[in-house]
Design a protein around this motif. Structure first.
Motif, PDB file in Angstrom:
ATOM      1  N   PRO A  90       9.863 -17.210 -21.007  1.00  0.00           N
ATOM      2  CA  PRO A  90      10.740 -16.326 -20.219  1.00  0.00           C
ATOM      3  C   PRO A  90      10.470 -14.837 -20.460  1.00  0.00           C
ATOM      4  O   PRO A  90      10.795 -13.997 -19.626  1.00  0.00           O
ATOM      5  CB  PRO A  90      12.150 -16.692 -20.702  1.00  0.00           C
ATOM      6  CG  PRO A  90      12.016 -18.077 -21.234  1.00  0.00           C
ATOM      7  CD  PRO A  90      10.632 -18.148 -21.818  1.00  0.00           C
ATOM      8  N   MET A  91       9.825 -14.513 -21.587  1.00  0.00           N
ATOM      9  CA  MET A  91       9.564 -13.120 -21.943  1.00  0.00           C
ATOM     10  C   MET A  91       8.164 -12.669 -21.512  1.00  0.00           C
ATOM     11  O   MET A  91       7.662 -11.643 -21.968  1.00  0.00           O
ATOM     12  CB  MET A  91       9.721 -12.945 -23.462  1.00  0.00           C
ATOM     13  CG  MET A  91      11.107 -13.267 -23.972  1.00  0.00           C
ATOM     14  SD  MET A  91      11.158 -13.384 -25.774  1.00  0.00           S
ATOM     15  CE  MET A  91      10.782 -11.700 -26.245  1.00  0.00           C
ATOM     16  N   THR A  92       7.541 -13.391 -20.606  1.00  0.00           N
ATOM     17  CA  THR A  92       6.166 -13.095 -20.189  1.00  0.00           C
ATOM     18  C   THR A  92       6.020 -11.674 -19.660  1.00  0.00           C
ATOM     19  O   THR A  92       5.023 -11.003 -19.943  1.00  0.00           O
ATOM     20  CB  THR A  92       5.680 -14.123 -19.146  1.00  0.00           C
ATOM     21  OG1 THR A  92       5.694 -15.420 -19.748  1.00  0.00           O
ATOM     22  CG2 THR A  92       4.288 -13.813 -18.654  1.00  0.00           C
ATOM     23  N   TRP A 171      16.406 -10.588 -21.604  1.00  0.00           N
ATOM     24  CA  TRP A 171      15.072 -11.100 -21.882  1.00  0.00           C
ATOM     25  C   TRP A 171      14.875 -12.537 -21.422  1.00  0.00           C
ATOM     26  O   TRP A 171      13.786 -12.910 -20.996  1.00  0.00           O
ATOM     27  CB  TRP A 171      14.780 -11.017 -23.377  1.00  0.00           C
ATOM     28  CG  TRP A 171      14.626  -9.634 -23.910  1.00  0.00           C
ATOM     29  CD1 TRP A 171      14.660  -8.452 -23.208  1.00  0.00           C
ATOM     30  CD2 TRP A 171      14.404  -9.271 -25.267  1.00  0.00           C
ATOM     31  NE1 TRP A 171      14.481  -7.392 -24.053  1.00  0.00           N
ATOM     32  CE2 TRP A 171      14.321  -7.862 -25.330  1.00  0.00           C
ATOM     33  CE3 TRP A 171      14.284 -10.000 -26.442  1.00  0.00           C
ATOM     34  CZ2 TRP A 171      14.108  -7.173 -26.516  1.00  0.00           C
ATOM     35  CZ3 TRP A 171      14.070  -9.312 -27.626  1.00  0.00           C
ATOM     36  CH2 TRP A 171      13.985  -7.913 -27.667  1.00  0.00           C
ATOM     37  N   TYR A 172      15.921 -13.356 -21.563  1.00  0.00           N
ATOM     38  CA  TYR A 172      15.763 -14.790 -21.306  1.00  0.00           C
ATOM     39  C   TYR A 172      16.330 -15.257 -19.968  1.00  0.00           C
ATOM     40  O   TYR A 172      16.064 -16.381 -19.556  1.00  0.00           O
ATOM     41  CB  TYR A 172      16.395 -15.597 -22.445  1.00  0.00           C
ATOM     42  CG  TYR A 172      15.522 -15.644 -23.679  1.00  0.00           C
ATOM     43  CD1 TYR A 172      14.557 -16.626 -23.833  1.00  0.00           C
ATOM     44  CD2 TYR A 172      15.633 -14.681 -24.677  1.00  0.00           C
ATOM     45  CE1 TYR A 172      13.746 -16.661 -24.953  1.00  0.00           C
ATOM     46  CE2 TYR A 172      14.829 -14.710 -25.806  1.00  0.00           C
ATOM     47  CZ  TYR A 172      13.885 -15.706 -25.933  1.00  0.00           C
ATOM     48  OH  TYR A 172      13.076 -15.732 -27.048  1.00  0.00           O
ATOM     49  N   VAL A 173      17.117 -14.399 -19.305  1.00  0.00           N
ATOM     50  CA  VAL A 173      17.720 -14.825 -18.039  1.00  0.00           C
ATOM     51  C   VAL A 173      17.398 -13.851 -16.906  1.00  0.00           C
ATOM     52  O   VAL A 173      16.804 -14.237 -15.898  1.00  0.00           O
ATOM     53  CB  VAL A 173      19.258 -14.994 -18.178  1.00  0.00           C
ATOM     54  CG1 VAL A 173      19.876 -15.400 -16.842  1.00  0.00           C
ATOM     55  CG2 VAL A 173      19.602 -16.009 -19.259  1.00  0.00           C
ATOM     56  N   GLU A 174      17.788 -12.590 -17.053  1.00  0.00           N
ATOM     57  CA  GLU A 174      17.702 -11.652 -15.935  1.00  0.00           C
ATOM     58  C   GLU A 174      16.274 -11.310 -15.527  1.00  0.00           C
ATOM     59  O   GLU A 174      15.913 -11.447 -14.354  1.00  0.00           O
ATOM     60  CB  GLU A 174      18.489 -10.377 -16.266  1.00  0.00           C
ATOM     61  CG  GLU A 174      19.977 -10.622 -16.397  1.00  0.00           C
ATOM     62  CD  GLU A 174      20.739  -9.425 -16.943  1.00  0.00           C
ATOM     63  OE1 GLU A 174      20.176  -8.296 -16.959  1.00  0.00           O
ATOM     64  OE2 GLU A 174      21.902  -9.610 -17.349  1.00  0.00           O
ATOM     65  N   GLU A 182       5.388 -17.706 -13.328  1.00  0.00           N
ATOM     66  CA  GLU A 182       4.748 -18.119 -12.072  1.00  0.00           C
ATOM     67  C   GLU A 182       4.720 -16.970 -11.066  1.00  0.00           C
ATOM     68  O   GLU A 182       3.718 -16.759 -10.371  1.00  0.00           O
ATOM     69  CB  GLU A 182       5.478 -19.329 -11.476  1.00  0.00           C
ATOM     70  CG  GLU A 182       5.439 -20.580 -12.326  1.00  0.00           C
ATOM     71  CD  GLU A 182       6.411 -20.559 -13.517  1.00  0.00           C
ATOM     72  OE1 GLU A 182       6.173 -21.326 -14.476  1.00  0.00           O
ATOM     73  OE2 GLU A 182       7.397 -19.775 -13.497  1.00  0.00           O
ATOM     74  N   GLU A 183       5.822 -16.224 -10.980  1.00  0.00           N
ATOM     75  CA  GLU A 183       5.889 -15.092 -10.051  1.00  0.00           C
ATOM     76  C   GLU A 183       4.910 -13.995 -10.474  1.00  0.00           C
ATOM     77  O   GLU A 183       4.227 -13.406  -9.638  1.00  0.00           O
ATOM     78  CB  GLU A 183       7.312 -14.539  -9.978  1.00  0.00           C
ATOM     79  CG  GLU A 183       7.476 -13.310  -9.109  1.00  0.00           C
ATOM     80  CD  GLU A 183       7.141 -13.508  -7.633  1.00  0.00           C
ATOM     81  OE1 GLU A 183       7.098 -12.500  -6.902  1.00  0.00           O
ATOM     82  OE2 GLU A 183       6.907 -14.660  -7.194  1.00  0.00           O
ATOM     83  N   LEU A 184       4.820 -13.748 -11.772  1.00  0.00           N
ATOM     84  CA  LEU A 184       3.868 -12.743 -12.250  1.00  0.00           C
ATOM     85  C   LEU A 184       2.434 -13.168 -11.956  1.00  0.00           C
ATOM     86  O   LEU A 184       1.602 -12.349 -11.559  1.00  0.00           O
ATOM     87  CB  LEU A 184       4.058 -12.508 -13.752  1.00  0.00           C
ATOM     88  CG  LEU A 184       5.331 -11.742 -14.139  1.00  0.00           C
ATOM     89  CD1 LEU A 184       5.535 -11.788 -15.648  1.00  0.00           C
ATOM     90  CD2 LEU A 184       5.306 -10.303 -13.650  1.00  0.00           C
ATOM     91  N   GLN A 185       2.156 -14.452 -12.110  1.00  0.00           N
ATOM     92  CA  GLN A 185       0.817 -14.961 -11.799  1.00  0.00           C
ATOM     93  C   GLN A 185       0.507 -14.765 -10.315  1.00  0.00           C
ATOM     94  O   GLN A 185      -0.597 -14.353  -9.948  1.00  0.00           O
ATOM     95  CB  GLN A 185       0.725 -16.434 -12.185  1.00  0.00           C
ATOM     96  CG  GLN A 185      -0.659 -17.004 -12.106  1.00  0.00           C
ATOM     97  CD  GLN A 185      -0.706 -18.432 -12.635  1.00  0.00           C
ATOM     98  OE1 GLN A 185       0.276 -19.163 -12.629  1.00  0.00           O
ATOM     99  NE2 GLN A 185      -1.880 -18.837 -13.086  1.00  0.00           N
TER     100      GLN A 185
END
Length: 198
Positions: A90-92, A171-174, A182-185
């Protein structure tokens, strides 16, 4: 190709023990979180935006949260905490911003020594660590899942205790709700295609 008229490279001590001016870094306390958060670097944010075309205000926010992560890392190093913190999926977005910052080696080193008195290494999980984790998973999936859950809960507690539940949620939700791995990829692939045709 020969280097002509180049100044000789002399290094009398490891880079990790030197400040940005070349002097030996003195042991110092970690700077206040507010000082770390006030640090700006437009080049790092611009590089992130080149790879991930998102709202620039969101990129600035991710840069701020990455600095908060580095402060937590530096603080825990200073107090001698033994429990390692991990950058979970989640912190990607924070991790990708950290990667961008590390590429600006002089700026990153200066930031580390200025605020933490030492170089904060980005230490990814090694192949050996991955192999050990895979063996544990293969041997006893339920025990592995329980151990991983305990590790996550411990990290959640540390973040909430030191930085507050708001940071933990961010960091883990918003941030991952908007910019999942996946969106960043997808954004990175889109950026690469656009660069090829520009």
């Amino acid at each position: 190709m020969t280097r002509r008229n180049a100044a000789p490279i002399a290094r009398k001590e490891p880079l990790a023990s030197r400040g940005s001016s070349g002097r030996r870094a003195s042991k110092q306390k970690v700077a206040a979180l507010e000082e770390v958060l006030a640090y700006k670097n437009r080049d790092v944010v611009a590089r992130f935006l080149k790879s991930y075309p998102i709202d620039p205000a969101d990129a600035e926010d991710i840069f701020t949260e990455m600095k908060r992560w580095l402060w937590l890392f530096g603080y825990r190093t200073m107090v001698g905490a033994r429990k390692r913190l991990y950058v979970h999926p989640p912190m990607t977005a924070l991790d990708e911003m950290w990667h961008c910052f590390v590429l600006y080696t002089e700026d990153y080193a200066e930031f580390c020594f200025r605020f933490f008195g030492q170089f904060l290494h980005h230490r990814p999980v090694t192949l050996a660590e991955k192999a050990r984790a895979q063996r544990r998973l293969d041997k006893d999936p339920e025990a592995y899942a329980r151990a991983f859950a305990r590790q996550m809960e411990g990290q959640y507690r540390i973040i909430a205790k030191i930085l507050g539940e708001e940071t933990l949620r961010k960091w883990y939700v918003e941030i991952p709700a908007k910019y999942s791995p996946e969106e960043l990829q997808r954004l990175n692939a889109q950026s690469a295609v656009f660069s090829e045709h520009a």
